[in-house]
Scaffold this active site. Structure first.
Site, PDB file in Angstrom:
ATOM      1  N   GLU A 100     -11.393 -11.060   6.386  1.00  0.00           N
ATOM      2  CA  GLU A 100     -10.796 -10.438   5.244  1.00  0.00           C
ATOM      3  C   GLU A 100     -11.650 -10.782   3.815  1.00  0.00           C
ATOM      4  OE1 GLU A 100      -9.419  -8.149   4.402  1.00  0.00           O
ATOM      5  OE2 GLU A 100      -8.028  -7.279   5.829  1.00  0.00           O
ATOM      6  N   HIS A 144       1.074  -1.107   0.078  1.00  0.00           N
ATOM      7  CA  HIS A 144      -0.045   0.063  -0.122  1.00  0.00           C
ATOM      8  C   HIS A 144       0.845   1.112   0.121  1.00  0.00           C
ATOM      9  CE1 HIS A 144      -3.134  -2.719   2.201  1.00  0.00           C
ATOM     10  NE2 HIS A 144      -3.419  -2.744   0.653  1.00  0.00           N
TER      11      HIS A 144
END
Lengths: 79, 470
Positions: free
Chosen positions: B269, B178
């Site tokens: 998730e 990220h």
């Protein structure tokens, strides 16, 4: 108050619904949050899913994500 | 016209029959999660607006806003019946308009209420546990803004899971892939906190772009503008130097505490499995700005697919690698990376020469998203719609030769969330070449392929019209 996830005695109430219908608790050790209106297996440490219980061993094995990088040598720490 | 806020988009969904209001009282757990899961599994799954949540007064929760082919078409301002393949090519066309820079506004409803003391996230948002063994109440659809501390012109908007831990304390989970992890690493190397602003409940293209794998230097707000066809509207944060989406319902401002880690998770998730429990970064919250009540809290159900998460990570996940690969290989027709954020990816392309499908599969693995996420890649010819699994399965059934067309790449980089990894972050990749072999490869010996009747398009249209008029 006992945390149902890590069994520490460091949990406390952090919020109550405006109409009093439930309370939220937080464990200071493992940051678990739960609501008094949730099922017994969430609120009661004896019933909490053993796959997700946090033991001392599991605390010790937790990895830092992301890892803390070394401080830069060219810039002195600010504190 | 594009939408400037979640509320505007919810009105559009309602007008199109794609929003269902739930006026009866629901429990925060388990009603919201169960209803959201069911909505994404329903045909033409609608968004849900919970208007009466036990204990939360007039607070509302919106779920499954992106959670169907129809809702995804509507957020792109396309007719609701636009199919995924057509939406994909429209998204590609709009990505090519990049950049359309954002415009700054001086006032917006998100500044109606400014709170800088006695902060209490439990009071501000109707929180709920998304899945039973999550470590707490998560914001799973909020968009986090941060800046590169060394190169402040580089700002990032990303969707990361956020765990509410206390009145004014939240955990934020960032992976090494990220952009915010780059900002954080630099801040921590310099022993500085990293300022963040977290926008909750946004217009739908903002959420779409925040979860799209753009390149590091690319500006998400300029991509939002490109997809909308008009500039995104931003407003300055109260503290720090961050641009926040002006249409947000609520913005949380604070700083990531440098060089410290705290227990976070687990969280169910997008893989359909719970993440582990790690020590991660915390944000000390020092400011909340928001609309006047009642607030609409938009959140994302993640869990066993198919969920809204699979829709929001669907088309845009494939567009970026498509553009990156198209430059070198114009034969590529489309990429469908809808399966578990691209763990499963299907490429359709014209074959330049024998073995070319393997080249395309390996090229995908060198794109920014492809380095980590794709685990199995299926390559099909241009006559196969990669968004139509019936066609893809047919191609595998009749064009794939296991002894020649299976490529296995062991010990390659993988997603840390992949439950099959024996080493976190390492996986084995698989390429299935389901294309017809072309020269100099040996062509299929099994006869001549049956053509699609050329009048089919006419009759598809006829059948649809006659059924509507019945």
């Amino acid at each position: 108050m006992i945390c149902p996830r890590c069994d520490s005695n460091d949990a406390r109430q952090v919020f109550e619904a405006g109409d009093g219908s439930w309370k939220i608790y937080r464990c200071l050790r493992c940051n678990f949050n739960w609501r008094s209106s949730e099922p017994d297996e969430i609120r009661d440490g004896r019933l909490y899913n053993p796959l997700f219980k946090l033991t001392d061993k599991r605390f010790q094995e937790m990895v830092a994500k992301p890892p803390i990088p070394p401080l830069r040598k060219d810039r002195p720490p600010t504190c | 016209m594009p939408f400037d806020s979640l509320r505007e988009f919810l009105s559009k969904l309602e007008a199109e029959g794609q929003l269902l209001r739930i006026p009866e009282e629901v429990r925060p757990e388990p009603d919201i999660r169960a209803a959201a899961f069911a909505a994404a599994r329903s045909p033409s799954g609608p968004a849900l607006l919970f208007e009466n949540i036990q204990g939360y007064g007039d607070g509302k929760v919106a779920m499954n806003v992106h959670g169907s082919e129809e809702n995804h078409a509507l957020l792109l301002d396309l007719p609701r019946e636009t199919r995924f393949k057509a939406q994909f090519h429209e998204l590609v066309r709009r990505f090519e308009r990049y950049p359309i820079p954002a415009v700054r506004v001086s006032d917006a409803p998100v500044k109606e209420v400014i709170i800088d003391k006695n902060l209490n996230l439990y009071r501000e948002l109707p929180l709920f546990r998304v899945n039973p063994w999550d470590g707490g109440f998560f914001l799973s659809k909020a968009c986090t803004v941060s800046r590169d501390p060394e190169n402040p012109e580089n700002q990032n908007l990303g969707m990361y899971r956020i765990q509410v831990k206390d009145h004014d304390r939240i955990g934020i989970s960032t992976g090494p892939q990220h952009d915010i992890a780059v900002h954080l690493r630099k801040a921590e190397e310099m022993n500085m906190p990293l300022r963040v602003a977290i926008a909750v409940s946004n217009e739908p293209v903002t959420s779409l772009v925040a979860s799209t794998p753009l390149r590091y230097h690319e500006d998400e707000y300029s991509m939002i503008g490109a997809i909308r066809g008009e500039p995104a509207k931003i407003i300055s944060s109260e503290r720090g130097n961050l641009d926040v989406p002006a249409g947000a319902e609520l913005v949380i401002e604070g700083e990531i505490l440098q060089r410290q880690r705290f227990v976070e998770g687990p969280f169910a998730e997008f893989t359909g499995y719970y993440s582990g429990c790690c020590v991660q970064t915390d944000v000390q919250v020092d400011m909340i700005t928001r609309r006047r009540n009642p607030i609409i809290f938009e959140n994302l159900y993640t869990g066993r697919p198919w969920t809204e998460s699979d829709y929001i990570l669907a088309l845009s996940t494939g567009v970026a690698p498509y553009q990156q690969m198209k430059t070198d290989f114009p034969e590529i027709e489309a990429i469908n990376a809808m399966y578990t954020h691209g763990y499963g990816t299907i490429i359709s392309a014209r074959m330049r020469f024998g073995g070319f499908a393997k080249t395309l599969g390996m090229r995908l693995l060198s794109t920014p998203h492809g380095i980590v996420y794709p685990k199995f890649i299926i390559v099909v010819d241009e006559d196969i719609d990669p968004f139509n699994l019936q066609e893809v399965m047919w191609a595998i059934s009749v064009r794939f030769r296991p002894e020649r067309d299976l490529v296995v790449i062991p010990n390659a980089p993988g997603s840390p969330l992949d439950p099959t990894s024996s080493v976190r972050g390492i996986t084995t990749k698989l390429i299935i070449d389901a294309t017809k072999p072309v020269f100099p490869d040996i062509s299929l010996s099994g006869g001549v392929q049956v053509d699609v009747p050329p009048e089919t398009t006419f009759w598809l249209d006829q059948i649809a019209k006659r059924r509507r008029n019945r």
